[in-house]
Design a protein around this motif. Sequence first.
Motif, short mmCIF file in Angstrom:
data_model
loop_
_atom_site.label_atom_id
_atom_site.label_comp_id
_atom_site.label_asym_id
_atom_site.label_seq_id
_atom_site.Cartn_x
_atom_site.Cartn_y
_atom_site.Cartn_z
N GLU A 18 0.83 -1.21 0.00
CA GLU A 18 0.00 0.00 0.00
C GLU A 18 0.86 1.26 0.00
N LEU A 19 1.93 1.25 0.79
CA LEU A 19 2.82 2.42 0.83
C LEU A 19 3.48 2.65 -0.52
N ASN A 24 3.89 5.84 -5.39
CA ASN A 24 3.83 5.93 -6.85
C ASN A 24 2.79 6.95 -7.30
N TYR A 25 1.64 6.94 -6.65
CA TYR A 25 0.57 7.89 -6.97
C TYR A 25 1.05 9.32 -6.71
N ALA A 26 1.65 9.53 -5.54
CA ALA A 26 2.15 10.86 -5.19
C ALA A 26 3.22 11.31 -6.18
N ASP A 31 4.81 14.83 -10.62
CA ASP A 31 5.32 14.98 -11.98
C ASP A 31 4.35 15.80 -12.84
N LEU A 32 3.06 15.52 -12.72
CA LEU A 32 2.06 16.28 -13.48
C LEU A 32 2.07 17.74 -13.07
N TRP A 33 2.15 18.01 -11.78
CA TRP A 33 2.16 19.39 -11.28
C TRP A 33 3.39 20.12 -11.80
N ILE A 34 4.53 19.48 -11.76
CA ILE A 34 5.78 20.10 -12.24
C ILE A 34 5.66 20.40 -13.74
#
Length: 88
Positions: A18-19, A24-26, A31-34
């Motif tokens: 889960e971690l 990976n999601y974070a 990456d998208l935000w950058i």
Amino acid sequence: MLSFQQNEMMISENVTRELRALANYASRELDLWIKEQILIVRELATSKILIEGLSLENQPQINKFIKPQKAVELYLKSVHKRLKQYWN
């Protein structure tokens, strides 16, 4: 006793899985935000007002009302205000 150890190992493996999934999601979201921020900066840096204002700074007035230098100044002030939103 063996059953307890097996359950403990299974729980530990599930938590680890889960971690990793959350990390990976974070990472993908970051990456998208950058990439979005890079596009915004590129858009601001390649503004027609900025490019023309800098290249025509020493030429006669293009617009009767606003000199190129003044247009660049106004544009950069608006960019500064916009960027302040991201950094605060």
